[in-house]
Write an enzyme that holds these catalytic residues in place. Structure first.
Site, PDB file in Angstrom:
ATOM      1  N   ASP A  53      84.705 -56.244-109.953  1.00  0.00           N
ATOM      2  CA  ASP A  53      85.666 -55.504-110.777  1.00  0.00           C
ATOM      3  C   ASP A  53      86.328 -54.436-109.917  1.00  0.00           C
ATOM      4  O   ASP A  53      85.714 -53.410-109.611  1.00  0.00           O
ATOM      5  CB  ASP A  53      84.951 -54.876-111.975  1.00  0.00           C
ATOM      6  CG  ASP A  53      85.901 -54.102-112.883  1.00  0.00           C
ATOM      7  OD1 ASP A  53      87.104 -54.018-112.563  1.00  0.00           O
ATOM      8  OD2 ASP A  53      85.434 -53.574-113.904  1.00  0.00           O
ATOM      9  N   GLU A 133      88.331 -40.901 -82.197  1.00  0.00           N
ATOM     10  CA  GLU A 133      87.177 -40.151 -81.688  1.00  0.00           C
ATOM     11  C   GLU A 133      86.349 -39.670 -82.888  1.00  0.00           C
ATOM     12  O   GLU A 133      86.880 -38.996 -83.770  1.00  0.00           O
ATOM     13  CB  GLU A 133      87.630 -38.940 -80.872  1.00  0.00           C
ATOM     14  CG  GLU A 133      88.509 -39.291 -79.679  1.00  0.00           C
ATOM     15  CD  GLU A 133      89.035 -38.048 -78.980  1.00  0.00           C
ATOM     16  OE1 GLU A 133      88.584 -36.936 -79.319  1.00  0.00           O
ATOM     17  OE2 GLU A 133      89.913 -38.184 -78.108  1.00  0.00           O
ATOM     18  N   GLU A 135      83.767 -37.333 -84.423  1.00  0.00           N
ATOM     19  CA  GLU A 135      83.000 -36.094 -84.358  1.00  0.00           C
ATOM     20  C   GLU A 135      82.169 -35.964 -85.632  1.00  0.00           C
ATOM     21  O   GLU A 135      82.652 -36.271 -86.732  1.00  0.00           O
ATOM     22  CB  GLU A 135      83.931 -34.891 -84.204  1.00  0.00           C
ATOM     23  CG  GLU A 135      84.697 -34.902 -82.883  1.00  0.00           C
ATOM     24  CD  GLU A 135      85.702 -33.768 -82.766  1.00  0.00           C
ATOM     25  OE1 GLU A 135      86.118 -33.476 -81.626  1.00  0.00           O
ATOM     26  OE2 GLU A 135      86.071 -33.177 -83.805  1.00  0.00           O
ATOM     27  N   GLU A 212      79.247 -31.985 -78.848  1.00  0.00           N
ATOM     28  CA  GLU A 212      80.535 -31.316 -79.019  1.00  0.00           C
ATOM     29  C   GLU A 212      80.311 -29.797 -79.103  1.00  0.00           C
ATOM     30  O   GLU A 212      79.210 -29.303 -78.917  1.00  0.00           O
ATOM     31  CB  GLU A 212      81.251 -31.841 -80.264  1.00  0.00           C
ATOM     32  CG  GLU A 212      82.393 -32.819 -79.976  1.00  0.00           C
ATOM     33  CD  GLU A 212      83.538 -32.189 -79.194  1.00  0.00           C
ATOM     34  OE1 GLU A 212      83.661 -30.939 -79.204  1.00  0.00           O
ATOM     35  OE2 GLU A 212      84.315 -32.940 -78.569  1.00  0.00           O
ATOM     36  N   GLU A 220      79.903 -36.179 -80.552  1.00  0.00           N
ATOM     37  CA  GLU A 220      81.032 -37.112 -80.577  1.00  0.00           C
ATOM     38  C   GLU A 220      80.614 -38.446 -79.981  1.00  0.00           C
ATOM     39  O   GLU A 220      79.877 -38.493 -78.992  1.00  0.00           O
ATOM     40  CB  GLU A 220      82.222 -36.557 -79.790  1.00  0.00           C
ATOM     41  CG  GLU A 220      83.417 -37.513 -79.747  1.00  0.00           C
ATOM     42  CD  GLU A 220      84.591 -36.968 -78.947  1.00  0.00           C
ATOM     43  OE1 GLU A 220      85.166 -37.739 -78.145  1.00  0.00           O
ATOM     44  OE2 GLU A 220      84.924 -35.776 -79.115  1.00  0.00           O
ATOM     45  N   HIS A 269      90.433 -37.611 -83.975  1.00  0.00           N
ATOM     46  CA  HIS A 269      91.679 -37.771 -83.248  1.00  0.00           C
ATOM     47  C   HIS A 269      91.934 -39.251 -83.013  1.00  0.00           C
ATOM     48  O   HIS A 269      91.029 -39.984 -82.612  1.00  0.00           O
ATOM     49  CB  HIS A 269      91.628 -37.047 -81.897  1.00  0.00           C
ATOM     50  CG  HIS A 269      91.112 -35.640 -81.981  1.00  0.00           C
ATOM     51  ND1 HIS A 269      90.335 -35.067 -81.005  1.00  0.00           N
ATOM     52  CD2 HIS A 269      91.245 -34.702 -82.948  1.00  0.00           C
ATOM     53  CE1 HIS A 269      90.021 -33.831 -81.347  1.00  0.00           C
ATOM     54  NE2 HIS A 269      90.560 -33.595 -82.536  1.00  0.00           N
ATOM     55  N   ARG A 340      95.971 -28.976 -76.914  1.00  0.00           N
ATOM     56  CA  ARG A 340      95.221 -29.251 -78.140  1.00  0.00           C
ATOM     57  C   ARG A 340      95.678 -28.418 -79.335  1.00  0.00           C
ATOM     58  O   ARG A 340      95.148 -28.556 -80.426  1.00  0.00           O
ATOM     59  CB  ARG A 340      93.729 -29.031 -77.877  1.00  0.00           C
ATOM     60  CG  ARG A 340      93.120 -30.128 -77.022  1.00  0.00           C
ATOM     61  CD  ARG A 340      91.691 -29.820 -76.603  1.00  0.00           C
ATOM     62  NE  ARG A 340      91.035 -30.994 -76.030  1.00  0.00           N
ATOM     63  CZ  ARG A 340      91.216 -31.422 -74.791  1.00  0.00           C
ATOM     64  NH1 ARG A 340      92.038 -30.774 -73.980  1.00  0.00           N
ATOM     65  NH2 ARG A 340      90.593 -32.511 -74.356  1.00  0.00           N
ATOM     66  N   GLU A 359      97.779 -38.977 -78.749  1.00  0.00           N
ATOM     67  CA  GLU A 359      96.819 -38.904 -79.852  1.00  0.00           C
ATOM     68  C   GLU A 359      97.356 -38.020 -80.960  1.00  0.00           C
ATOM     69  O   GLU A 359      98.012 -37.002 -80.708  1.00  0.00           O
ATOM     70  CB  GLU A 359      95.473 -38.378 -79.369  1.00  0.00           C
ATOM     71  CG  GLU A 359      95.499 -36.961 -78.844  1.00  0.00           C
ATOM     72  CD  GLU A 359      94.108 -36.371 -78.617  1.00  0.00           C
ATOM     73  OE1 GLU A 359      93.141 -36.884 -79.197  1.00  0.00           O
ATOM     74  OE2 GLU A 359      94.018 -35.378 -77.865  1.00  0.00           O
ATOM     75  N   ARG A 361      96.101 -35.533 -83.688  1.00  0.00           N
ATOM     76  CA  ARG A 361      94.877 -34.738 -83.699  1.00  0.00           C
ATOM     77  C   ARG A 361      94.464 -34.234 -85.088  1.00  0.00           C
ATOM     78  O   ARG A 361      93.375 -33.683 -85.240  1.00  0.00           O
ATOM     79  CB  ARG A 361      95.030 -33.541 -82.760  1.00  0.00           C
ATOM     80  CG  ARG A 361      95.117 -33.945 -81.297  1.00  0.00           C
ATOM     81  CD  ARG A 361      95.226 -32.730 -80.382  1.00  0.00           C
ATOM     82  NE  ARG A 361      94.123 -31.798 -80.513  1.00  0.00           N
ATOM     83  CZ  ARG A 361      92.911 -31.975 -79.976  1.00  0.00           C
ATOM     84  NH1 ARG A 361      92.652 -33.061 -79.269  1.00  0.00           N
ATOM     85  NH2 ARG A 361      91.966 -31.061 -80.127  1.00  0.00           N
TER      86      ARG A 361
END
Length: 474
Positions: A53, A133, A135, A212, A220, A269, A340, A359, A361
């Site tokens: 369902d 990635e 994390e 990390e 990570e 990311h 970053r 990437e 982020r």
């Protein structure tokens, strides 16, 4: 008998498999499953599927037909977390029609496959490769309470900085100093290595794993680049493996974007590139950061639609507690190389033409990966088709630390949404790019927004301990 099904039947016999497990995905991006005895597994089961369902999975299904789940033999893997030998498969949801079944358009796996077809039909490329990635935090204890007379959360990790007065061996990590920390402080090394070995057994290649930044047990795991639809399946399996292996080691894993106040948050990311006939579409030695005009237009599409994308890539209220300055999380709509603080980062280390990429982020792993990856691709295709130039639109490149700009300069920058309701409002106003080619059904987007708005309303009505801290004695 189909050759792939024949191989599965042989595997069941060779490994003495007792159960066959079918893993489906709900609207939130969580596994559900149905299991049958291996003795009942047959070619007919693979062809006719298992009934379910879809409304119980969160999909607002308009059709009155029954739904069936059709397993994909290419996803077959022995589940390492079942004491009884179990073979596991994922697959697609179909609507029972005469004379043929047709895909349930709202089912996540069907959407990511439709997005790949839309890419091929566009002539832009035939393959999208992505690298998410992962994390996550590993806690030794987590408790929460949401009752009229009790509100609170407690988390603990043996190596966390607040345990200096508890651990008599001094094996604690200073706040925000966990990045690549080695033994004896890296207390979950064996657990993560086992996770990676399980992933390899499931056909998921891994680049590496490491601690990390967050000292309360943040880590990570990074897989290798993979085809988008296969990586969506892999994302579900990676999370499944991390959760179950953590449990085996007496720990609790979470991908929650901001589980610890004052520590780094968990992102996901997403690196991406396009190939056509095996050749890179994003590479150009003469372009900014060696990226082609097509790559820049793809980035332009992402940046144009980033507010509405956030509703899909960051679909929890907690997501926006991570997207704040000071924790290497992006807050600015822009692109740059090795930066970053911008929402799109171009890694300088990707020097080979076939590896040149960028990437995004802002995503986190509370997303439904099928929706997330498909939406990213659809925004990028829209950028290419409409030649959306990120530089001409004032989105960079920002080759400086945006966190350290003077306040008057920061005020000129466009920011990401600061809350889930803001992102949902953006998705309501801007989702035509998702429905192109029938990839995202309009009814799914409406139902997704309705579901998430209900979450926001529920949470908005709940007092928090921090509010007691601020307001109780006024």
């Amino acid at each position: 008998m189909n050759e792939k099904i024949k191989k599965i039947m042989e595997l069941i016999r060779e490994k003495d498999i007792k159960m066959v497990d079918f893993k489906m995905v709900d609207i939130q991006g969580q596994y559900r499953h149905v299991t049958i005895p291996a003795k009942d597994f047959s070619e007919e089961v693979m062809k006719n599927g298992i009934g379910f369902d879809a409304s119980n999975y969160g999909y607002a299904v308009v059709e009155k037909s029954d739904m069936v789940f059709i397993p994909d033999p290419d996803t077959a893997v022995i589940d390492p977390f079942c004491d009884i030998p179990t073979l596991s498969m994922t697959g697609n949801a179909m609507i029972i029609d005469s004379p043929e079944n047709r895909p349930l358009a709202q089912y996540p796996r069907n959407i990511v496959l439709a997005a790949e077809k839309y890419l091929r039909d566009s002539g832009i490329a035939d393959t999208m490769l992505i690298l998410p990635e992962f994390e996550f935090y590993l806690f030794d204890e987590v408790l929460w309470d949401v009752r009229p007379n009790s509100l609170g959360v407690t988390v603990d990790a043996v190596q966390a900085h607040w345990n200096t007065g508890v651990d008599g061996m001094g094996n604690v990590v200073a706040k925000q100093k966990n990045y690549h920390i080695a033994k004896p402080f890296d207390v979950s090394y064996e657990a993560r290595s086992e996770m990676c070995l399980h992933m390899a057994d499931a056909g998921i290649e891994i680049n590496y794993h490491h601690p990390e930044v967050g000292a309360a047990g943040q880590f990570e795991i990074e897989p290798k680049l993979g085809q988008m639809s296969k990586m969506a399946d892999a994302t579900m399996m990676i999370k499944y493996i991390i959760h179950n292996t953590a449990r085996k080691y007496g720990k609790s894993a979470t991908f929650m974007p901001k589980p610890v106040m004052g520590e780094a948050g968990n992102g996901m990311h997403v690196h991406m590139l396009l190939l056509k006939d095996g050749e890179p579409v994003f590479s150009d030695d003469n372009g900014y950061s060696h990226l082609s005009e097509t790559a820049h237009y793809f980035m332009g599409g992402l940046l144009k639609h980033i507010a509405s994308l956030c509703a899909i890539t960051n679909p929890s209220t907690n997501s926006f507690k991570r997207l704040v300055p000071g924790f290497e999380a992006p807050v600015t709509v822009g692109y740059a190389t090795s930066n970053r603080s911008a929402v799109i980062r171009i890694p300088a280390y990707a020097k080979e033409p076939k590896l040149r990429r960028f990437e995004l982020r802002n995503p986190d792993a509370t997303c439904n990966p099928y929706f997330c990856y498909a939406a990213i691709l659809m925004a990028g295709i829209d950028g290419i088709k409409n030649k959306i130039d990120p530089h001409a639109n004032g989105w960079g490149p920002y080759d400086m630390n945006l966190f350290n700009l003077p306040e008057e300069e920061k005020a000129k920058l466009q920011g990401l949404p600061t809350s889930l309701p803001e992102a949902l409002a953006a998705l309501e106003a801007d989702h035509a790019y998702l429905t192109e080619g029938g990839v995202f059904p309009e009814e799914l987007i409406k139902n997704f927004i309705k579901t998430k708005k209900a979450e926001c309303s529920r949470l908005a009505a709940i007092p928090t301990p921090a509010e007691f801290d601020l307001y109780y004695n006024l």
